[in-house]
Motif scaffolding. Structure first.
Motif, PDB file in Angstrom:
ATOM      1  N   LEU A  79      12.773  21.515  16.064  1.00 25.82           N
ATOM      2  CA  LEU A  79      12.673  20.028  15.512  1.00 25.82           C
ATOM      3  C   LEU A  79      11.415  19.556  15.195  1.00 25.82           C
ATOM      4  O   LEU A  79      11.133  19.070  14.184  1.00 25.82           O
ATOM      5  CB  LEU A  79      13.122  19.058  16.563  1.00 25.82           C
ATOM      6  N   TRP A  80      10.342  20.354  15.616  1.00 20.26           N
ATOM      7  CA  TRP A  80       8.994  19.858  15.160  1.00 20.26           C
ATOM      8  C   TRP A  80       8.559  20.529  13.830  1.00 20.26           C
ATOM      9  O   TRP A  80       8.162  19.930  13.090  1.00 20.26           O
ATOM     10  CB  TRP A  80       7.989  20.166  16.267  1.00 20.26           C
ATOM     11  N   TRP A  81       8.607  21.752  13.745  1.00 19.18           N
ATOM     12  CA  TRP A  81       8.102  22.706  12.628  1.00 19.18           C
ATOM     13  C   TRP A  81       9.171  22.359  11.571  1.00 19.18           C
ATOM     14  O   TRP A  81       8.399  22.602  10.322  1.00 19.18           O
ATOM     15  CB  TRP A  81       7.990  24.120  13.108  1.00 19.18           C
ATOM     16  N   ARG A  82      10.218  22.047  11.750  1.00 19.48           N
ATOM     17  CA  ARG A  82      11.371  21.817  10.456  1.00 19.48           C
ATOM     18  C   ARG A  82      11.453  20.464  10.291  1.00 19.48           C
ATOM     19  O   ARG A  82      11.541  20.101   8.926  1.00 19.48           O
ATOM     20  CB  ARG A  82      12.735  22.586  10.727  1.00 19.48           C
ATOM     21  N   TYR A  83      11.150  19.509  11.091  1.00 19.91           N
ATOM     22  CA  TYR A  83      11.383  18.227  10.533  1.00 19.91           C
ATOM     23  C   TYR A  83      10.425  17.335  11.173  1.00 19.91           C
ATOM     24  O   TYR A  83      10.611  16.004  11.040  1.00 19.91           O
ATOM     25  CB  TYR A  83      12.682  17.663  11.273  1.00 19.91           C
ATOM     26  N   ARG A  84       9.522  17.674  11.885  1.00 28.59           N
ATOM     27  CA  ARG A  84       8.464  16.850  12.518  1.00 28.59           C
ATOM     28  C   ARG A  84       8.991  15.816  13.413  1.00 28.59           C
ATOM     29  O   ARG A  84       8.547  14.623  13.448  1.00 28.59           O
ATOM     30  CB  ARG A  84       7.830  16.255  11.368  1.00 28.59           C
ATOM     31  N   LEU A  85       9.945  16.010  13.968  1.00 32.18           N
ATOM     32  CA  LEU A  85      10.688  15.309  15.155  1.00 32.18           C
ATOM     33  C   LEU A  85      10.260  15.547  16.531  1.00 32.18           C
ATOM     34  O   LEU A  85      10.369  16.534  16.790  1.00 32.18           O
ATOM     35  CB  LEU A  85      12.065  15.315  15.083  1.00 32.18           C
ATOM     36  N   PRO A  86       9.464  14.596  17.231  1.00 33.56           N
ATOM     37  CA  PRO A  86       9.007  14.915  18.661  1.00 33.56           C
ATOM     38  C   PRO A  86       9.980  14.530  19.393  1.00 33.56           C
ATOM     39  O   PRO A  86       9.684  13.935  20.540  1.00 33.56           O
ATOM     40  CB  PRO A  86       7.857  14.240  18.573  1.00 33.56           C
ATOM     41  N   ILE A  87      10.986  14.931  19.260  1.00 33.64           N
ATOM     42  CA  ILE A  87      12.016  14.715  20.503  1.00 33.64           C
ATOM     43  C   ILE A  87      12.889  15.940  20.790  1.00 33.64           C
ATOM     44  O   ILE A  87      13.826  15.582  21.753  1.00 33.64           O
ATOM     45  CB  ILE A  87      13.386  13.828  19.671  1.00 33.64           C
ATOM     46  N   VAL A 133       5.497  13.531  23.577  1.00 35.62           N
ATOM     47  CA  VAL A 133       4.352  12.949  23.085  1.00 35.62           C
ATOM     48  C   VAL A 133       3.206  13.457  22.538  1.00 35.62           C
ATOM     49  O   VAL A 133       2.455  13.311  21.969  1.00 35.62           O
ATOM     50  CB  VAL A 133       3.917  11.630  24.251  1.00 35.62           C
ATOM     51  N   VAL A 134       2.926  14.630  23.487  1.00 33.34           N
ATOM     52  CA  VAL A 134       1.734  15.499  23.557  1.00 33.34           C
ATOM     53  C   VAL A 134       2.039  16.447  22.332  1.00 33.34           C
ATOM     54  O   VAL A 134       0.702  16.353  21.193  1.00 33.34           O
ATOM     55  CB  VAL A 134       1.537  16.327  24.595  1.00 33.34           C
ATOM     56  N   MET A 136       3.702  15.253  19.517  1.00 36.84           N
ATOM     57  CA  MET A 136       3.554  14.461  18.455  1.00 36.84           C
ATOM     58  C   MET A 136       1.890  14.035  18.270  1.00 36.84           C
ATOM     59  O   MET A 136       1.753  14.127  17.074  1.00 36.84           O
ATOM     60  CB  MET A 136       4.163  13.193  18.523  1.00 36.84           C
ATOM     61  N   LEU A 137       1.277  14.026  19.055  1.00 41.63           N
ATOM     62  CA  LEU A 137      -0.073  13.336  19.159  1.00 41.63           C
ATOM     63  C   LEU A 137      -1.020  14.418  18.303  1.00 41.63           C
ATOM     64  O   LEU A 137      -1.884  14.540  17.729  1.00 41.63           O
ATOM     65  CB  LEU A 137      -0.688  12.790  20.364  1.00 41.63           C
TER      66      LEU A 137
ATOM     67  N   TRP B 202      13.290   6.659  23.838  1.00 39.97           N
ATOM     68  CA  TRP B 202      12.326   7.340  22.974  1.00 39.97           C
ATOM     69  C   TRP B 202      13.186   7.997  21.827  1.00 39.97           C
ATOM     70  O   TRP B 202      13.013   8.134  20.668  1.00 39.97           O
ATOM     71  CB  TRP B 202      12.087   8.392  23.756  1.00 39.97           C
ATOM     72  N   ARG B 215      13.467  14.313   6.022  1.00 40.20           N
ATOM     73  CA  ARG B 215      12.174  14.953   6.747  1.00 40.20           C
ATOM     74  C   ARG B 215      12.263  16.411   6.485  1.00 40.20           C
ATOM     75  O   ARG B 215      10.919  17.035   6.449  1.00 40.20           O
ATOM     76  CB  ARG B 215      12.381  14.912   8.578  1.00 40.20           C
ATOM     77  N   VAL B 219       8.899  18.018   4.715  1.00 37.10           N
ATOM     78  CA  VAL B 219       8.001  19.148   5.345  1.00 37.10           C
ATOM     79  C   VAL B 219       7.866  20.213   4.398  1.00 37.10           C
ATOM     80  O   VAL B 219       7.006  21.024   4.150  1.00 37.10           O
ATOM     81  CB  VAL B 219       8.615  19.596   6.696  1.00 37.10           C
TER      82      VAL B 219
END
Lengths: 249, 414
Positions: A79-87, A133-134, A136-137, B202, B215, B219
């Protein structure tokens, strides 16, 4: 409409379709993770998570975060590398806990009548929020593994303590001392789970006296860091789309 | 013709649906505990349960039943099963239909695993408190680490009443009285609900906007950095700090609320005291033993010597919880489970009183359908074809002596 024409005719329609697609994918992702993560967690965390008289200050604290950081790390990678979603981590843990609660309520209580106070799941959501959160930040897998993974391990015991502390009150019963959790495990008969299977209070942390939970939590955090790396790479690999010709090129 | 065919087809379909529905609703209670499927040698050559007594056959919710008796830890314990250095006195019931209010071996409460010694006999007692109404098969059981569950005899016990009336009052060492059946459940639900809500919040924060396609496009086009705004970061920091602070505060308030907590109690209990049984004055040598498959009977040639000062007769052979009685000598008055009792199952070629100092060779036959029903006949397929059991001799005054027998067994197929 030919096959080469767009299925939507306006921006508003495109947005609506995109949102529908979002919820469908989110639902499918949630349920697939629920199933996969739940099975993984039952097989690896198993009895430590099932029973209150397995939730000790040494092995439960150590084992559960280590085996539980797997799916969050992998789904975060996708989810992060493809969508920048921190969930990713929170989604995994919410799915896991929903599955666990359905299982504990329907099966453990509804089917076999174990009271919920002996078979409730461990709390993992605070650790998942730290991981998300870490990431994402920092936007860094390494920092998330090191700081997030350590935080995941360290916060596990405190986040569960409000629920398990009442069950660690001592009781005198027929001339022996128990905690309420021990007594529940003794009273509510588990024919297929003899007492010696229970892996609690084993280990060599004797020099730390009674304060072994923080040591166990630190150790769990350290190992979680390593497991995070490993499963983050699994997630990245698994989320690859190399099998699609355009992407492969 | 076509109409008839269609009718047959549609009726068949309806019948199929009805059969499937009926099958779904037919859920008979699984009440057995697999005792018959356990390898015969496990039941014959490990733990021998005897003198068992179930105090009641029917109890109301909150009432208690006591199962008491003795078990002999067989000296010729099979090599393929780990020795009972770590064993747990369990009870075979379908879930917590009773609670185990207490269990004792040799007068010692045994909530944890114990070390047992081969060749010794122990008395035991299990106190059960009725919780869930129904008819339940209640077995004695010894779990042995590396050996598995060694199940003893089972008897049906009926619980009447309503489970909603069940209470489990406990007084803690800090003087608090509580009901363990329901204690802390509200607290568990509350904190899980609170944290679940935080997790959903969240998720909702991120799911309220476009999630996947826009998104992914951003990206892919190199605009990933624009997807996390400073506002997102502020919200993230609020969640992070809030989570850490909340847990620190909760840890402190919980410790204030529960100042006295102790770790879980664990560890094997050693030094369990066995029964001090008198050395039997009767000695038995098994000259040979055969199991006749067609007749479902085991025949032993025994040489019995009475070294005591009173004449004795053989009254019972017990193996794998099945009791073969010699009706002229012994009649069961304990209410032992019928399916495990062969009231006329023991025949002795000469069972006249064996006088003090006398030695006699006899042929003893233990025959009953239980050999087949309880799959003890499968013994002949074991890798180590031996049998074992307890012989009980009675003198003129009714005093009993227990003698262990253990010998090779030869199957006879004709």
């Amino acid at each position: 409409m030919s096959a080469s024409q767009s299925a939507v005719r306006s921006r508003a329609e495109a947005v609506a379709v995109s949102r529908t697609f979002d919820w469908m994918i989110l639902f499918v992702l949630f349920t697939v993770v629920l199933g996969g993560y739940h099975i993984h967690f039952m097989l690896t965390g198993g009895d430590w998570d099932f029973w209150s008289d397995w939730k000790d200050r040494r092995l439960w604290v150590t084992v559960v975060p280590i085996v539980a950081i797997t799916f969050p790390a992998a789904v975060q990678a996708c989810l992060w590398w493809r969508y920048r979603l921190p969930i990713g981590a929170t989604l995994c843990v919410l799915a896991l806990l929903l599955g666990e609660w359905i299982n504990r309520y329907m099966n453990f209580w509804g089917w076999t009548y174990f009271p919920i106070n002996i078979c409730f799941p461990s709390q993992l959501i605070p650790g998942a929020i730290i991981l998300d959160v870490v990431l994402m930040l920092s936007g860094s897998m390494t920092l998330t593994a090191v700081a997030g993974g350590l935080g995941w391990g360290l916060i596990f015991y405190p986040s569960n303590w409000p629920v398990i502390a009442p069950l660690h009150q001592p009781v005198e019963y027929n001339g022996m001392m128990f905690t309420l959790a021990d007594l529940s495990g003794y009273h509510y008969v588990r024919t297929g789970t003899p007492e010696y299977i229970r892996m609690v209070e084993k280990g060599t942390l004797r020099t730390f006296g009674k304060d072994v939970a923080p040591v166990s939590a630190f150790f769990s955090g350290f190992v979680s860091v390593i497991i995070y790396f490993l499963w983050h790479f699994f997630g990245k690999w698994f989320a690859g789309t190399g099998f699609i010709a355009d992407d492969a090129s | 013709m076509k109409i008839i065919k269609d009718k047959i087809a549609s009726l068949s379909f309806v019948a199929l649906l009805m059969a499937l529905t009926a099958a779904m609703f037919y859920t008979p209670t699984a009440s057995a505990h697999g005792e018959k499927s356990q390898a015969a040698f496990m039941r014959m050559r490990t733990i021998h349960w005897y003198d068992l007594n179930w105090s009641k056959d029917e109890v109301a919710v909150n009432e208690t039943v006591t199962i008491s008796g003795k078990f002999h830890v067989f000296g010729g314990w099979p090599e393929s099963v780990d020795e009972p250095d770590v064993s747990f006195l369990n009870i075979g019931i379908p879930g917590p239909v009773f609670i185990r209010a207490g269990s004792w071996i040799g007068g010692q409460l045994v909530p944890r695993s114990v070390a047992l010694s081969l060749g010794e006999t122990y008395d035991f007692k299990v106190l059960l408190k009725a919780r869930r109404p129904g008819d339940w098969h209640v077995h004695t059981m010894m779990n042995v680490q590396g050996g598995g569950p060694i199940i003893g005899p089972g008897k049906w016990v009926t619980i009447t009443g309503s489970m909603s009336q069940f209470v489990n009052p406990i007084v803690t060492l800090t003087g608090k009285t509580l009901d363990l059946e329901t204690y802390n459940i509200g607290n568990i639900y509350f904190w899980h609900a609170i944290w679940y809500a935080v997790g959903v919040a969240w998720m909702w924060y991120w799911a309220k906007g476009p999630i996947f396609i826009p998104r992914q496009l951003a990206v892919a086009s190199g605009k990933a950095n624009t997807l996390i705004s400073s506002g997102d970061k502020k919200v993230g920091i609020a969640f992070l700090v809030g989570t850490i602070v909340a847990n620190a505060v909760l840890m402190g308030t919980t410790n204030e609320a529960y100042p006295v907590t102790t770790p879980l109690q664990a560890g094997t209990m050693r030094g369990i005291i066995p029964l001090e049984l008198p050395v039997p004055s009767v000695s038995v040598v098994v000259d040979d033993a055969t199991y006749r498959v067609p007749g479902r009977a085991m025949q032993m040639s025994l040489t019995i010597t009475n070294n005591g000062d009173s004449s004795v007769r053989l009254g019972e052979f017990m193996t794998a919880s099945v009791r073969f009685l010699e009706p002229d000598v012994l009649e069961d008055e304990t209410g032992y489970p019928d399916d495990l009792l062969a009231e006329e199952g023991l025949t002795v070629s000469d069972n006249s009183p064996l006088a003090p100092g006398e030695t006699r060779s006899v042929s003893v036959t233990a025959s009953d359908a239980a050999w087949e029903v309880y799959r003890l006949a499968d013994l002949i397929y074991d890798p180590d074809s031996r049998f074992a059991g307890l012989l009980f001799f009675y003198d003129e005054a009714g005093n009993r002596q227990m003698v262990m027998v253990d010998a090779p067994l030869i199957p006879s197929f004709i």
